[in-house]
Design a protein around this motif. Sequence first.
Motif, PDB file in Angstrom:
ATOM      1  N   LEU A  43       0.791  -1.340   0.084  1.00 11.49           N
ATOM      2  CA  LEU A  43       0.013   0.098  -0.174  1.00 11.49           C
ATOM      3  C   LEU A  43       1.020   1.300  -0.091  1.00 11.49           C
ATOM      4  O   LEU A  43       1.693   1.422   0.943  1.00 11.49           O
ATOM      5  CB  LEU A  43      -0.869  -0.025   1.259  1.00 11.49           C
ATOM      6  CG  LEU A  43      -1.686  -1.352   1.545  1.00 11.49           C
ATOM      7  CD1 LEU A  43      -2.395  -1.291   2.714  1.00 11.49           C
ATOM      8  CD2 LEU A  43      -2.621  -1.474   0.260  1.00 11.49           C
ATOM      9  N   ILE A  44       0.655   1.887  -1.055  1.00 12.26           N
ATOM     10  CA  ILE A  44       1.522   3.138  -1.385  1.00 12.26           C
ATOM     11  C   ILE A  44       0.793   4.413  -1.252  1.00 12.26           C
ATOM     12  O   ILE A  44      -0.042   4.703  -2.170  1.00 12.26           O
ATOM     13  CB  ILE A  44       2.359   3.267  -2.481  1.00 12.26           C
ATOM     14  CG1 ILE A  44       3.039   1.836  -2.374  1.00 12.26           C
ATOM     15  CG2 ILE A  44       3.233   4.333  -2.663  1.00 12.26           C
ATOM     16  CD1 ILE A  44       3.753   1.567  -3.785  1.00 12.26           C
ATOM     17  N   PRO A  45       0.888   5.292  -0.243  1.00 10.87           N
ATOM     18  CA  PRO A  45       0.165   6.529  -0.228  1.00 10.87           C
ATOM     19  C   PRO A  45       1.170   7.633  -1.287  1.00 10.87           C
ATOM     20  O   PRO A  45       2.317   7.597  -0.755  1.00 10.87           O
ATOM     21  CB  PRO A  45       0.131   7.061   0.973  1.00 10.87           C
ATOM     22  CG  PRO A  45       1.253   6.324   1.954  1.00 10.87           C
ATOM     23  CD  PRO A  45       1.419   5.148   1.256  1.00 10.87           C
ATOM     24  N   ALA A  46       0.518   8.347  -2.084  1.00 15.99           N
ATOM     25  CA  ALA A  46       1.233   9.263  -2.939  1.00 15.99           C
ATOM     26  C   ALA A  46       0.650  10.587  -3.126  1.00 15.99           C
ATOM     27  O   ALA A  46      -0.467  10.694  -3.468  1.00 15.99           O
ATOM     28  CB  ALA A  46       1.424   8.448  -4.192  1.00 15.99           C
ATOM     29  N   ARG A  47       1.560  11.482  -2.918  1.00 12.32           N
ATOM     30  CA  ARG A  47       1.030  12.890  -3.341  1.00 12.32           C
ATOM     31  C   ARG A  47       2.231  13.583  -3.816  1.00 12.32           C
ATOM     32  O   ARG A  47       3.386  13.864  -3.121  1.00 12.32           O
ATOM     33  CB  ARG A  47       0.725  13.710  -1.846  1.00 12.32           C
ATOM     34  CG  ARG A  47       0.345  15.058  -2.202  1.00 12.32           C
ATOM     35  CD  ARG A  47      -0.116  15.668  -0.688  1.00 12.32           C
ATOM     36  NE  ARG A  47      -0.432  17.073  -0.912  1.00 12.32           N
ATOM     37  CZ  ARG A  47      -1.374  17.765  -1.189  1.00 12.32           C
ATOM     38  NH1 ARG A  47      -2.493  16.915  -1.507  1.00 12.32           N
ATOM     39  NH2 ARG A  47      -1.473  18.906  -1.048  1.00 12.32           N
ATOM     40  N   ASN A  48       1.966  13.930  -5.087  1.00 11.73           N
ATOM     41  CA  ASN A  48       2.954  14.392  -5.874  1.00 11.73           C
ATOM     42  C   ASN A  48       4.290  13.614  -5.833  1.00 11.73           C
ATOM     43  O   ASN A  48       5.519  14.289  -5.507  1.00 11.73           O
ATOM     44  CB  ASN A  48       3.330  16.002  -5.651  1.00 11.73           C
ATOM     45  CG  ASN A  48       2.108  17.007  -5.862  1.00 11.73           C
ATOM     46  OD1 ASN A  48       1.394  16.581  -6.819  1.00 11.73           O
ATOM     47  ND2 ASN A  48       1.895  17.797  -5.156  1.00 11.73           N
ATOM     48  N   GLU A  49       4.103  12.385  -6.377  1.00 12.58           N
ATOM     49  CA  GLU A  49       5.616  11.308  -6.424  1.00 12.58           C
ATOM     50  C   GLU A  49       5.721  11.005  -7.916  1.00 12.58           C
ATOM     51  O   GLU A  49       6.144  10.025  -7.866  1.00 12.58           O
ATOM     52  CB  GLU A  49       5.170  10.226  -5.556  1.00 12.58           C
ATOM     53  CG  GLU A  49       4.881  10.742  -4.037  1.00 12.58           C
ATOM     54  CD  GLU A  49       6.195  10.825  -3.329  1.00 12.58           C
ATOM     55  OE1 GLU A  49       7.252  11.041  -3.947  1.00 12.58           O
ATOM     56  OE2 GLU A  49       6.294  10.993  -2.211  1.00 12.58           O
ATOM     57  N   SER A  77      -2.499  14.883  -6.156  1.00 13.32           N
ATOM     58  CA  SER A  77      -1.414  15.039  -6.844  1.00 13.32           C
ATOM     59  C   SER A  77      -1.661  16.103  -8.177  1.00 13.32           C
ATOM     60  O   SER A  77      -2.495  15.807  -8.800  1.00 13.32           O
ATOM     61  CB  SER A  77      -0.574  13.728  -7.426  1.00 13.32           C
ATOM     62  OG  SER A  77      -0.344  12.963  -6.323  1.00 13.32           O
ATOM     63  N   THR A  78      -0.832  17.004  -8.382  1.00 17.68           N
ATOM     64  CA  THR A  78      -0.812  17.816  -9.420  1.00 17.68           C
ATOM     65  C   THR A  78       0.287  17.427 -10.603  1.00 17.68           C
ATOM     66  O   THR A  78       0.439  18.485 -11.400  1.00 17.68           O
ATOM     67  CB  THR A  78      -0.853  19.185  -9.176  1.00 17.68           C
ATOM     68  OG1 THR A  78       0.400  19.341  -8.427  1.00 17.68           O
ATOM     69  CG2 THR A  78      -1.958  19.414  -8.196  1.00 17.68           C
ATOM     70  N   ASP A  79       1.153  16.644 -10.551  1.00 15.44           N
ATOM     71  CA  ASP A  79       2.207  16.514 -11.179  1.00 15.44           C
ATOM     72  C   ASP A  79       2.568  15.123 -12.264  1.00 15.44           C
ATOM     73  O   ASP A  79       3.259  14.887 -12.766  1.00 15.44           O
ATOM     74  CB  ASP A  79       3.665  16.330 -10.389  1.00 15.44           C
ATOM     75  CG  ASP A  79       3.612  15.170  -9.442  1.00 15.44           C
ATOM     76  OD1 ASP A  79       2.517  14.600  -9.035  1.00 15.44           O
ATOM     77  OD2 ASP A  79       4.532  14.681  -8.862  1.00 15.44           O
ATOM     78  N   GLY A  80       1.315  14.498 -12.459  1.00 14.05           N
ATOM     79  CA  GLY A  80       1.111  13.443 -13.192  1.00 14.05           C
ATOM     80  C   GLY A  80       1.432  12.008 -12.457  1.00 14.05           C
ATOM     81  O   GLY A  80       1.517  11.139 -13.244  1.00 14.05           O
ATOM     82  N   THR A  81       1.432  12.179 -11.137  1.00  9.85           N
ATOM     83  CA  THR A  81       1.695  10.727 -10.430  1.00  9.85           C
ATOM     84  C   THR A  81       0.625   9.805 -10.758  1.00  9.85           C
ATOM     85  O   THR A  81       0.697   8.482 -11.322  1.00  9.85           O
ATOM     86  CB  THR A  81       1.411  10.898  -8.947  1.00  9.85           C
ATOM     87  OG1 THR A  81       2.306  11.867  -8.576  1.00  9.85           O
ATOM     88  CG2 THR A  81       1.485   9.738  -8.203  1.00  9.85           C
ATOM     89  N   GLY A  82      -0.706  10.181 -10.995  1.00  6.97           N
ATOM     90  CA  GLY A  82      -1.836   9.337 -11.442  1.00  6.97           C
ATOM     91  C   GLY A  82      -1.653   8.784 -13.047  1.00  6.97           C
ATOM     92  O   GLY A  82      -2.158   7.558 -12.950  1.00  6.97           O
TER      93      GLY A  82
END
Length: 370
Positions: A43-49, A77-82
Amino acid sequence: MMVLGFLLLALAAIPFVLTLMNLSTLRATPRHAPTGDVLVSILIPARNEATNIEPALEAALGSMGVPVEILVMDDGSTDGTGDIVRAVMARDPRVRLLTAPPLAEGWTGKIHACHHLSEAAHGTHLLFVDADVRLGPHAAALLAGHAQATDAGLVSAVPRQIMVTLGELLTVPTINLLLLGYLPMGFMRLSRDPGLGAACGQLMLMERGAYRASGGHAAVRSRIHDGIQLARLFRRKGIMTDLMPGERLATCRMYAGLDEAWSGFAKNAHEGMATPVALPIWTVLLLGGHVLPFALLPFLPSLPIAGAALLSLVTRMLVTFATQENPWSIPLHPVTTFVGLAIQWSVLLRIGDACRAGWKGRLYPVEEKP
């Protein structure tokens, strides 16, 4: 002067002896393969990664010895992580992308993301991993196997810390020094005392039933440092926790320089040693055991002070080589310890932005401690 010298020698001897004992305890830890019907949810929480998430996923997909599913929670995220996760997901069905719901009142961001990850996971074991962690092929299997063999509800390890810049070398080595030099791991494995609870939030595996019984992340929703908080929570609920050697399980480069490292460690200091009661005690232990012997030796040369400096340096060497850290941390050791204390005091005294905690640019007010 002799009294001061022997006091510093005693303060340096404490972490030296504990490090020897702890390394012996950890090196004697058997490696267990998981048995039965086990599925590990990574499980990886990701915010702007965007710079981290693809290598994190590739490493997790290389897991061997146990079936895995991999869930990423994209938290605003706003940097394309998704988009990066979707591209990996298109070629491997073990990867799932989730979108974090709006942050609920009273929650901190990473804790909120981890809670929703746990609710979506199907695994018998939940392995929470930061996006900057690169899992080794056998990490998930060995952590799950250890949890089964020891009946520990939570098993954690400190990944091998990658340090490149001077700023990293002046901050990151404190993690393993504190764990190996000041936590009596033999007693930790014999007692469920919450005060002996410790975990590294970068790499934590929890048995699903134990996680639910403890209340999980929902029970520490307003906190920042989930490693400390969950380990203590489990123990308060009568559930055993444990630590494993982590240098062969995973790697992690936490920060890219001093500013980032200072902010990151200040964030967790609110729930660590930066309290009016704890920090003066830690200052005596760390300043007396690892800084003053080197600072005073040129001006007050004596055998006890020289012995204290030598013991402190040997302790740092033992920790560095055992955890496979950058050897440049050894000559920088007294300065690193001083910087670590400076971070803690900046938080306690509310100097600058250190009085604010947060996650990836999202800030929260700090709870007052009684």
